[in-house]
Write a protein that holds these residues in place. Sequence first.
Motif, PDB file in Angstrom:
ATOM      1  N   TYR A   1       0.858  -1.187   0.000  1.00  0.00           N
ATOM      2  CA  TYR A   1       0.000   0.000   0.000  1.00  0.00           C
ATOM      3  C   TYR A   1       0.893   1.236   0.000  1.00  0.00           C
ATOM      4  CZ  TYR A   1      -3.170   3.681   1.425  1.00  0.00           C
ATOM      5  OH  TYR A   1      -3.889   4.852   1.465  1.00  0.00           O
ATOM      6  N   ARG A   2       0.541   2.219  -0.826  1.00  0.00           N
ATOM      7  CA  ARG A   2       1.321   3.453  -0.901  1.00  0.00           C
ATOM      8  C   ARG A   2       0.384   4.649  -0.954  1.00  0.00           C
ATOM      9  NH1 ARG A   2       4.881   4.392  -6.110  1.00  0.00           N
ATOM     10  NH2 ARG A   2       2.824   4.905  -6.960  1.00  0.00           N
ATOM     11  N   TYR A   3       0.691   5.649  -0.126  1.00  0.00           N
ATOM     12  CA  TYR A   3      -0.029   6.921  -0.145  1.00  0.00           C
ATOM     13  C   TYR A   3       0.958   7.999  -0.560  1.00  0.00           C
ATOM     14  CZ  TYR A   3      -2.405  11.133   1.468  1.00  0.00           C
ATOM     15  OH  TYR A   3      -2.987  12.370   1.537  1.00  0.00           O
ATOM     16  N   GLN A   4       0.588   8.794  -1.566  1.00  0.00           N
ATOM     17  CA  GLN A   4       1.523   9.763  -2.139  1.00  0.00           C
ATOM     18  C   GLN A   4       0.845  11.098  -2.374  1.00  0.00           C
ATOM     19  OE1 GLN A   4       4.894   8.797  -5.081  1.00  0.00           O
ATOM     20  NE2 GLN A   4       3.230   9.410  -6.416  1.00  0.00           N
ATOM     21  N   THR A   5       1.550  12.185  -2.061  1.00  0.00           N
ATOM     22  CA  THR A   5       1.059  13.533  -2.349  1.00  0.00           C
ATOM     23  C   THR A   5       2.051  14.238  -3.265  1.00  0.00           C
ATOM     24  OG1 THR A   5       2.138  14.438  -0.365  1.00  0.00           O
ATOM     25  CG2 THR A   5      -0.152  13.697  -0.148  1.00  0.00           C
ATOM     26  N   ARG A   6       1.510  15.077  -4.137  1.00  0.00           N
ATOM     27  CA  ARG A   6       2.343  15.837  -5.071  1.00  0.00           C
ATOM     28  C   ARG A   6       1.767  17.241  -5.232  1.00  0.00           C
ATOM     29  NH1 ARG A   6       3.180  11.763 -10.269  1.00  0.00           N
ATOM     30  NH2 ARG A   6       4.500  10.212  -9.242  1.00  0.00           N
TER      31      ARG A   6
ATOM     32  N   SER B   1      -0.090  25.456 -15.105  1.00  0.00           N
ATOM     33  CA  SER B   1       0.572  24.200 -14.761  1.00  0.00           C
ATOM     34  C   SER B   1       0.519  23.862 -13.271  1.00  0.00           C
ATOM     35  CB  SER B   1       2.042  24.240 -15.211  1.00  0.00           C
ATOM     36  OG  SER B   1       2.138  24.451 -16.612  1.00  0.00           O
ATOM     37  N   ASN B   2      -0.090  24.719 -12.452  1.00  0.00           N
ATOM     38  CA  ASN B   2      -0.130  24.462 -11.016  1.00  0.00           C
ATOM     39  C   ASN B   2      -1.080  23.310 -10.690  1.00  0.00           C
ATOM     40  OD1 ASN B   2       1.515  26.660 -10.902  1.00  0.00           O
ATOM     41  ND2 ASN B   2       0.134  27.950  -9.717  1.00  0.00           N
ATOM     42  N   TYR B   3      -0.683  22.486  -9.733  1.00  0.00           N
ATOM     43  CA  TYR B   3      -1.547  21.381  -9.309  1.00  0.00           C
ATOM     44  C   TYR B   3      -1.148  20.912  -7.928  1.00  0.00           C
ATOM     45  CZ  TYR B   3       2.402  18.311 -10.400  1.00  0.00           C
ATOM     46  OH  TYR B   3       3.635  17.705 -10.426  1.00  0.00           O
ATOM     47  N   ASP B   4      -2.054  20.206  -7.273  1.00  0.00           N
ATOM     48  CA  ASP B   4      -1.737  19.459  -6.056  1.00  0.00           C
ATOM     49  C   ASP B   4      -2.730  18.313  -5.961  1.00  0.00           C
ATOM     50  OD1 ASP B   4      -3.931  20.124  -3.802  1.00  0.00           O
ATOM     51  OD2 ASP B   4      -3.581  21.922  -5.005  1.00  0.00           O
ATOM     52  N   GLY B   5      -2.287  17.218  -5.388  1.00  0.00           N
ATOM     53  CA  GLY B   5      -3.166  16.063  -5.314  1.00  0.00           C
ATOM     54  C   GLY B   5      -2.563  14.929  -4.528  1.00  0.00           C
ATOM     55  N   LYS B   6      -3.285  13.828  -4.502  1.00  0.00           N
ATOM     56  CA  LYS B   6      -2.848  12.653  -3.754  1.00  0.00           C
ATOM     57  C   LYS B   6      -3.169  11.392  -4.534  1.00  0.00           C
ATOM     58  CE  LYS B   6      -7.194  12.497  -1.146  1.00  0.00           C
ATOM     59  NZ  LYS B   6      -7.813  12.515   0.210  1.00  0.00           N
ATOM     60  N   GLU B   7      -2.443  10.335  -4.227  1.00  0.00           N
ATOM     61  CA  GLU B   7      -2.627   9.045  -4.875  1.00  0.00           C
ATOM     62  C   GLU B   7      -2.641   7.949  -3.815  1.00  0.00           C
ATOM     63  OE1 GLU B   7       0.392   8.419  -7.773  1.00  0.00           O
ATOM     64  OE2 GLU B   7       0.027  10.311  -8.832  1.00  0.00           O
ATOM     65  N   ASN B   8      -3.549   7.011  -3.990  1.00  0.00           N
ATOM     66  CA  ASN B   8      -3.618   5.820  -3.138  1.00  0.00           C
ATOM     67  C   ASN B   8      -3.448   4.591  -4.015  1.00  0.00           C
ATOM     68  OD1 ASN B   8      -4.610   6.600  -0.196  1.00  0.00           O
ATOM     69  ND2 ASN B   8      -5.729   7.911  -1.654  1.00  0.00           N
ATOM     70  N   GLN B   9      -2.431   3.820  -3.722  1.00  0.00           N
ATOM     71  CA  GLN B   9      -2.163   2.624  -4.515  1.00  0.00           C
ATOM     72  C   GLN B   9      -2.143   1.405  -3.597  1.00  0.00           C
ATOM     73  OE1 GLN B   9       1.834   0.966  -5.914  1.00  0.00           O
ATOM     74  NE2 GLN B   9       1.229   2.231  -7.665  1.00  0.00           N
ATOM     75  N   SER B  10      -2.851   0.352  -3.989  1.00  0.00           N
ATOM     76  CA  SER B  10      -2.847  -0.914  -3.248  1.00  0.00           C
ATOM     77  C   SER B  10      -2.666  -2.049  -4.237  1.00  0.00           C
ATOM     78  CB  SER B  10      -4.144  -1.095  -2.463  1.00  0.00           C
ATOM     79  OG  SER B  10      -5.276  -1.015  -3.319  1.00  0.00           O
ATOM     80  N   ALA B  11      -2.022  -3.106  -3.802  1.00  0.00           N
ATOM     81  CA  ALA B  11      -1.730  -4.211  -4.720  1.00  0.00           C
ATOM     82  C   ALA B  11      -1.590  -5.515  -3.947  1.00  0.00           C
ATOM     83  CB  ALA B  11      -0.449  -3.929  -5.502  1.00  0.00           C
ATOM     84  N   LEU B  12      -2.004  -6.622  -4.618  1.00  0.00           N
ATOM     85  CA  LEU B  12      -1.807  -7.987  -4.132  1.00  0.00           C
ATOM     86  C   LEU B  12      -1.247  -8.807  -5.288  1.00  0.00           C
ATOM     87  CD1 LEU B  12      -5.193  -8.526  -2.237  1.00  0.00           C
ATOM     88  CD2 LEU B  12      -2.940  -8.158  -1.180  1.00  0.00           C
TER      89      LEU B  12
END
Length: 455
Positions: free
Chosen positions: A298-303, A405-416
């Motif tokens: 599991y990975r939580y990422q912000t950019r 070009s401005n942005y901000d956000g988050k990503e949730n990744q899960s894997a099995l």
Amino acid sequence: GIQLTKTVTADMDAEVLGGTINFELRDAKMRASNTPLLNFLVQGSYNNLSDAYHKYNNYKYVGSIENRYLDNLLGIFAQVDVERKNLTSNEYGATFDHQSDSRTLYVTNAFNLNDIPRDRQRYNGALVMDYLVPDGKLKFTNFLSTGTTNIQNRGESYIINNNTTNDQHQYSLAASNSKLTQLSNALEYDQQLPVFHMNAKFSHTYSETKNPNDWTATFIQNNSAGLRPYINAANLTAQDIQNIPKVTTVDLANTFLNTFISTNSFSRQRALSVSLDLDANANISDFISANIKFGGKYRYQTRSYEFAQYDGQGLQLISGKIVDDLLASSLGLPSNLGTSIPIGYFIDHGFSYGKFLGGDFTMNSPLNYGMLSTAADMLQRDAAYIAQQNGDIAYGKNNYLSTTSNYDGKENQSALYVMSVVNIGSQITVIPGVRFQNLRTSYTGARGIQQQLSY
């Protein structure tokens, strides 16, 4: 150490295309002595460009200390790296376009010479702690890297402007101060269980890039530069193009400050990851052996990315007078220059291009970095005042480029995943596997239709 995997397997992220290269920080070495082990590395280098400043100020110093304690159960390894590189370069290039609709005829649009002093300083540090447990190991790794790159790009451009009678000779100085910071932390637990081998890991990574005040100043020679014979001339040879600086008419008395562009940007990224992998060996026969592996992640990422640009339609226009007056006042120039600030005030007589590109080309009138840097600071500081005086059409925030070009956000990744490595004899390996991966993203950014001159 370095781990190289040439094949995409189910235990890798889905975005991996052609394998991976993993760099792992090593543990403290096993030693019979209790005395810490010290290592030092000293390197130096030389930049032989004739105009390169601090030619010999290139170095790399690496120092490390390591030892094991508690009967070799606890290991500590620390390393520090300090380096500096002179990456100065001399560059030249040209831009081309096809002539009308022809596929065989081309015209030359511009020829550019650039002298680019680059000074890069970097500081790196690593700390690795590991503790051995029965049939396993705990490992805590930390890595920090920060570096700053300063660039002063002095340019001279010969612009032909095909299909017109307006040839131009331009001088420019672009300055950039970029700082990159990277931080990585990981806690890993490796254990041999009764049936399975287990590897559990938690990691944190953070990176950011700052360019707080980049700027570019451009001066243009208003009268002809003597390049009209090149306008619409088809298929100029390399020698023809290289002769352009030699035939150019240089007229500094009619060369004036034309544009000033300032930008600042900040990008950052942070990721938190946790993973669990289990594997076990299965010997089917003397001829066939397999390793079965399964796990999840599991990975939580912000950019985020922020950018702002300040520019305008030109400082030689009537609309630029308020900006020109501020520049003249802050730099101690005569107050009667109006919208024609000559290049002569900005020439750095103490700067030498040396034998540019080995003496094959000559660059003229190097611009003074100190004066233009002072001007850039003043313009950034007084941008609000300039806007209040209705001078932002000459120098003001470009809302189009500053928000597009401005942005901000988050990503949730899960894997099995589940996979196996099956060895059939010593020549054949089969790696079957399946992976399920889910990625959810949420970003906020600008969307709309604006004109490029939406100041």
